[in-house]
Design an enzyme around this catalytic site. Sequence first.
Site: not given
Length: 358
Positions: A42, A85
């Site tokens: 998550e 990322l």
Amino acid sequence: MKGEAAKNSFFTKSLMNWHERDNTRDLPWKSEKDPYKIWLSEIILQQTRALQGLPYYLKFTEAFPTVKDMAACADEQAFRLWQGLGYYNRCKNMLATARFITDELDGHFPDKHEDILKLKGIGPYTAAAIASFAFGLPHAVVDGNVYRVLARYFGIETPFDTTEGKKLFAEKAQSLLNTSDSAGYNQAIMDLGATVCTPQTPKCGDCPLQRNCTAFHENTIALLPVKSKKTVVGTRFFHYLLLQTDDQIWIRKRTGKDIWQNLHEPFLLEYSEALNSNSLQALMNEKGLHFSTENMVYEGNLKQRLTHLLVETRFFGIKMKAPIKLPDNDGTWVSVKDLKNIAFPKTLVSFFEKKLYF
Ligand code: SF4
């Protein structure tokens, strides 16, 4: 269809049936019950698409199979794995949380929603996801996919990014939750949003909700969900001086409250506009940077888009016979072959890859 209650009930039943029979979306963290791995997935998926996040999830679970392994790692190793990322604060908070769980909770992930919500880097969406997926607690997730499905099915025109909208969507999502299978329900609504009720050209012909979908029948799909704010995008202009000897390059770690915190970079000159070699030279003189630039070479430019910001980066190579001492004394000279072990922002990774340094 008669009444709100019937519309709600059709929504939940149809969604659960679809999840059981037709939902073929497969990702390694689905059906995972280990709260550490659910939490990790998550955190990676915040502001990242599932397919982009997948290799990172695999890399992290291989390097750190447990929360204790992550807590024990050197920051640099985690930042290096995170490279590409973006939103590096996520990585920083993730390390802080792994260490808190290891040191303060003896490695046990909290199993109550309110305790999960207190962890660093965890907001309402992530807390609901961990609570339901790992512990089966009755908390509905609300993310971009959920806003879209609910806004279209119920014809909700309230902007989802306002205080009123956030409250309305959160309450609606919670009222629709199948409390006997909160994990299945949450997975189903997110998967339907990701694969069927997509932002552009949703597959209404394959949608289990079509019969009672307000947007489908009123032809308002393209207008929903409504967002109130337009993203304001500013531009920053970075000029990197690649100070190099035959086998070494000068770099520093970015500190302070700015983008790319804790990542590394070559010597930076930021200015209010893009500079060419001549105007850059003038700026260097103004700043008292008097090292020789007679063989300064412009090596190209790259752009990186962040949420509210465009970073335009220009690279200038400067060859030197030997390392020099710079006024900015927080940097260091490193071997070019060691660059691959150091964490850099995405723009610099792309540039160094092009230069075949990695
Ligand atoms: S019918 Fe179309 S617009 Fe309505 S929920 Fe399904 S995919 Fe979305």
